[in-house]
Scaffold this motif. Structure first.
Motif, PDB file in Angstrom:
ATOM      1  N   UNK A  45       0.780  -1.229   0.000  1.00 47.07           N
ATOM      2  CA  UNK A  45       0.000   0.000   0.000  1.00 47.07           C
ATOM      3  C   UNK A  45       0.819   1.290   0.000  1.00 47.07           C
ATOM      4  N   UNK A  46       2.061   1.244   0.486  1.00 46.56           N
ATOM      5  CA  UNK A  46       2.773   2.492   0.733  1.00 46.56           C
ATOM      6  C   UNK A  46       4.068   2.565  -0.070  1.00 46.56           C
ATOM      7  N   UNK A  47       4.221   3.585  -0.916  1.00 43.44           N
ATOM      8  CA  UNK A  47       5.488   3.761  -1.629  1.00 43.44           C
ATOM      9  C   UNK A  47       6.599   4.157  -0.673  1.00 43.44           C
ATOM     10  N   UNK A  48       7.835   3.863  -1.058  1.00 43.84           N
ATOM     11  CA  UNK A  48       8.963   4.206  -0.210  1.00 43.84           C
ATOM     12  C   UNK A  48       9.150   5.703  -0.103  1.00 43.84           C
ATOM     13  N   UNK A  49       9.310   6.180   1.121  1.00 46.53           N
ATOM     14  CA  UNK A  49       9.606   7.601   1.334  1.00 46.53           C
ATOM     15  C   UNK A  49      11.103   7.862   1.297  1.00 46.53           C
ATOM     16  N   UNK A  50      11.887   6.925   1.813  1.00 43.59           N
ATOM     17  CA  UNK A  50      13.336   7.105   1.933  1.00 43.59           C
ATOM     18  C   UNK A  50      14.019   5.891   1.296  1.00 43.59           C
ATOM     19  N   UNK A  51      14.093   5.842  -0.027  1.00 42.37           N
ATOM     20  CA  UNK A  51      14.558   4.629  -0.715  1.00 42.37           C
ATOM     21  C   UNK A  51      16.072   4.425  -0.656  1.00 42.37           C
ATOM     22  N   UNK A  52      16.564   4.206   0.540  1.00 34.80           N
ATOM     23  CA  UNK A  52      17.977   3.955   0.771  1.00 34.80           C
ATOM     24  C   UNK A  52      18.213   2.441   0.826  1.00 34.80           C
ATOM     25  N   UNK A  53      19.205   1.944   0.108  1.00 33.23           N
ATOM     26  CA  UNK A  53      19.495   0.505   0.107  1.00 33.23           C
ATOM     27  C   UNK A  53      20.900   0.249   0.635  1.00 33.23           C
ATOM     28  N   UNK A  54      21.114  -0.988   1.127  1.00 33.31           N
ATOM     29  CA  UNK A  54      22.467  -1.385   1.515  1.00 33.31           C
ATOM     30  C   UNK A  54      22.918  -2.544   0.635  1.00 33.31           C
ATOM     31  N   UNK A  55      24.086  -3.073   0.934  1.00 33.70           N
ATOM     32  CA  UNK A  55      24.687  -4.084   0.053  1.00 33.70           C
ATOM     33  C   UNK A  55      24.255  -5.507   0.387  1.00 33.70           C
ATOM     34  N   UNK A  56      23.618  -5.715   1.520  1.00 35.29           N
ATOM     35  CA  UNK A  56      23.281  -7.079   1.906  1.00 35.29           C
ATOM     36  C   UNK A  56      22.223  -7.678   0.988  1.00 35.29           C
ATOM     37  N   UNK A  57      22.431  -8.900   0.566  1.00 37.79           N
ATOM     38  CA  UNK A  57      21.376  -9.681  -0.069  1.00 37.79           C
ATOM     39  C   UNK A  57      20.769 -10.553   1.031  1.00 37.79           C
ATOM     40  N   UNK A  58      19.518 -10.327   1.412  1.00 38.59           N
ATOM     41  CA  UNK A  58      18.967 -11.037   2.567  1.00 38.59           C
ATOM     42  C   UNK A  58      18.876 -12.552   2.349  1.00 38.59           C
ATOM     43  N   UNK A  59      18.637 -12.975   1.110  1.00 42.35           N
ATOM     44  CA  UNK A  59      18.567 -14.412   0.841  1.00 42.35           C
ATOM     45  C   UNK A  59      19.928 -15.059   1.032  1.00 42.35           C
ATOM     46  N   UNK A  60      20.968 -14.405   0.511  1.00 47.19           N
ATOM     47  CA  UNK A  60      22.316 -14.934   0.688  1.00 47.19           C
ATOM     48  C   UNK A  60      22.692 -14.989   2.168  1.00 47.19           C
ATOM     49  N   UNK A  61      22.329 -13.930   2.910  1.00 43.29           N
ATOM     50  CA  UNK A  61      22.636 -13.907   4.344  1.00 43.29           C
ATOM     51  C   UNK A  61      21.961 -15.082   5.048  1.00 43.29           C
ATOM     52  N   UNK A  62      20.692 -15.316   4.728  1.00 42.99           N
ATOM     53  CA  UNK A  62      19.960 -16.407   5.368  1.00 42.99           C
ATOM     54  C   UNK A  62      20.550 -17.764   4.990  1.00 42.99           C
ATOM     55  N   UNK A  63      20.897 -17.909   3.714  1.00 40.78           N
ATOM     56  CA  UNK A  63      21.468 -19.186   3.256  1.00 40.78           C
ATOM     57  C   UNK A  63      22.817 -19.478   3.908  1.00 40.78           C
ATOM     58  N   UNK A  64      23.528 -18.420   4.290  1.00 40.53           N
ATOM     59  CA  UNK A  64      24.841 -18.608   4.914  1.00 40.53           C
ATOM     60  C   UNK A  64      24.747 -18.792   6.426  1.00 40.53           C
ATOM     61  N   UNK A  65      23.518 -18.844   6.950  1.00 43.70           N
ATOM     62  CA  UNK A  65      23.334 -19.070   8.378  1.00 43.70           C
ATOM     63  C   UNK A  65      23.318 -17.813   9.221  1.00 43.70           C
ATOM     64  N   UNK A  66      23.315 -16.652   8.593  1.00 44.22           N
ATOM     65  CA  UNK A  66      23.271 -15.383   9.324  1.00 44.22           C
ATOM     66  C   UNK A  66      21.834 -14.888   9.432  1.00 44.22           C
ATOM     67  N   UNK A  67      21.595 -14.043  10.408  1.00 43.25           N
ATOM     68  CA  UNK A  67      20.296 -13.375  10.519  1.00 43.25           C
ATOM     69  C   UNK A  67      20.306 -12.159   9.605  1.00 43.25           C
ATOM     70  N   UNK A  68      19.491 -12.124   8.562  1.00 40.96           N
ATOM     71  CA  UNK A  68      19.507 -10.975   7.656  1.00 40.96           C
ATOM     72  C   UNK A  68      19.018  -9.707   8.350  1.00 40.96           C
ATOM     73  N   UNK A  69      19.616  -8.575   8.006  1.00 37.74           N
ATOM     74  CA  UNK A  69      19.218  -7.310   8.626  1.00 37.74           C
ATOM     75  C   UNK A  69      17.860  -6.834   8.103  1.00 37.74           C
ATOM     76  N   UNK A  70      17.529  -7.190   6.870  1.00 37.41           N
ATOM     77  CA  UNK A  70      16.287  -6.721   6.236  1.00 37.41           C
ATOM     78  C   UNK A  70      16.173  -5.202   6.340  1.00 37.41           C
TER      79      UNK A  70
END
Length: 499
Positions: free
Chosen positions: A286-311
């Motif tokens: 429902x809501x468009x991004x107001x502050x479209x800032x991204x980081x370098x983490x790929x959450x799927x890769x983080x999860x697959x590697x056993x880490x807790x993704x920051x999301x």
């Protein structure tokens, strides 16, 4: 929203990348919920408190950076306006005597902050809306010195395309006609007038929906018995004026989009839920991004590697949708967890009053969440939303709907139904009996006296005006008396109405 952002602007490519990343985060969260990858050793609570700084004349003191520099304590941070600071109290278990320990710690934090504020010629005022604010304090120059606030202001205005309109019809003071506020602002700083107490509860994923639904059921009662925001820009408005003010101050919709039924970003919601995923998915849809800032983490890769993704993108997006009961995903010490963040309560009047409000919420929420027949199966979602606005507008004079009872004033509902549930819920959570009696006893006496911060403020201003003061003087006199009584730590229902 606590993180700072790049000072560079955003372009369409940034927005497209952000949208894709938010969706990838959402998909990752869905997978985590399905796999059961969340930490839940035991139930923790947390607390955030927004505070005002005032000068000797009870006017806003634009000194937050000086005070924070002097404090040099990471538990304190900036808020939107230069007359605000925020305190984040470290989380702790709900069980045992943690509540009394939290009360003691909160007093220590506030005492230290007040001492440091004094070095800048200021003092703290814990109140839902500072009654001495004037329109001049909404000038954009008073935004706190952090990139995220300037960018948030700019993005909301870019989405809206016009000034913020503040339009409220008040609840009359005794012997007076109802008052109306009609004005506009060229910044989002009216949001900074809203200083709140935010309560966090860590819950297991499978328990989240029940606790969120229970919190929604309680929202109207919470604001009715805990109201502390009756004045804005010299006008007597709602008992808890924060509720409509926050909605209007951050509204990204021009009138045409409101007429089309586009949802506001300050939102109660529209349905009971079955999973925390429902809320995050609605936010993304429902809501468009107001502050479209991204980081370098790929959450799927983080999860697959056993880490807790920051999301990170999903969390940032969630921070720009201001639900009254907000879902929170967080990672602490490498372990992910989920929280309900209850945002309906104002700051103040005293530490004891706020602790009583917290205990009442945690206890009643627990009891409702674990009831054999859930309340939300007997109550429409619209009724819960209408309760929120009725409680905010009329306080103890509201009529709230409750299944099995019908329409009932909040003090009667609390005394007859919700206080016994709160006692039971806190005992189930293994909260010490001394804590239960201390805090819920305050709620009981407040309801018997039918006096909260809002009723005390309104009665005190009425008295000052009967004695010949104009409204501006009456508000200043009232706030001076309020700050003095708050320092005694006697709960607000015991405060005398005098000057």
């Amino acid at each position: 929203m606590g993180q700072d952002l790049s000072a560079d602007g955003f372009n369409p490519r940034d927005r497209a990348k952000y949208r894709r990343k938010v969706q990838r985060c959402l998909d990752t969260l869905g997978r985590m919920l399905g796999d059961g990858g969340f930490s839940f050793p035991r139930r923790h609570i947390g607390l955030e408190l927004e505070l005002n700084l005032v000068d000797a004349a009870m006017r806003p003191s634009m000194t937050n950076q000086e005070v924070l520099d002097s404090l040099d304590n990471p538990s304190f941070t900036t808020e939107l306006s230069q007359h605000n600071i925020e305190l984040n109290v470290p989380p702790r278990p709900l069980a045992g005597n943690s509540a009394i320990e939290l009360e003691r710690d909160l007093r220590a934090y506030l005492s230290a902050a007040d001492d440091k504020a004094g070095l800048s010629g200021a003092q703290l005022a814990m109140i839902g809306i500072l009654p001495t604010l004037k329109h001049e304090h909404f000038d954009q120059k008073w935004l706190s010195n952090a990139t995220r606030y300037t960018m948030l202001n700019d993005q909301i205005f870019a989405a809206r395309g016009e000034h913020v309109v503040l339009a409220l019809d008040g609840t009359e003071l005794s012997g007076h006609k109802p008052e109306r506020l009609r004005t506009h602002s060229e910044s989002i700083l009216p949001e900074a007038a809203c200083t709140s107490l935010q309560l966090h509860l860590q819950v297991a994923p499978e328990e989240f929906a029940a606790h969120w639904n229970a919190a929604q059921c309680l929202a109207g009662v919470q604001v009715a018995i805990g109201a502390n925001s009756p004045f804005l820009l010299g006008k007597a408005l709602w008992h808890e004026t924060r509720i409509p003010l926050f909605l209007q101050a951050t509204d990204t919709r021009p009138e045409e989009l409101k007429n089309q039924g586009v949802r506001p970003r300050v939102w109660f919601g529209e349905r009971w839920i079955t999973s925390i995923f429902d809320l995050f998915e609605e936010n993304v849809r429902y809501f468009p991004g107001l502050l479209p800032e991204t980081d370098e983490e790929d959450p799927v890769d983080a999860l697959d590697s056993g880490q807790a993704p920051k999301l990170s993108e999903l969390r940032l997006h969630n921070g720009t949708v201001w639900r009254w009961n907000r879902p929170v995903y967080d990672v602490v010490d490498g372990k992910p967890h989920l929280r309900v963040e209850n945002r309906v309560l104002p700051a103040g009047p005293t530490v004891l009053d706020m602790m009583a409000n917290a205990a009442f919420f945690y206890g009643a929420q627990r009891a409702l969440a674990e009831a054999e027949r859930p309340l939300w199966t007997q109550m429409s979602f619209q009724a819960a939303e209408e309760n929120l606005y009725a409680g905010a507008r009329y306080g103890f004079d509201a009529q709230l709907y409750w299944p099995g009872i019908g329409w009932v004033p909040p003090d009667e509902l609390t005394l007859r139904v919700l206080l016994p549930l709160a006692y039971a819920g806190l005992r189930t959570a293994d909260v010490a009996e001394a804590s239960i009696e201390r805090y819920l006893g305050v709620i009981e006496q407040r309801c018997l006296a039918r006096r909260n911060g809002a009723t005390w403020q309104r009665q005190t201003v009425e008295l000052a005006q009967r004695r010949g003061s104009d409204r501006e003087t009456a508000l200043s006199q009232m706030l001076t008396r309020y700050v003095g009584l708050a320092a005694t730590e006697e709960p607000v229902h015991t405060w005398p109405v005098n000057l």
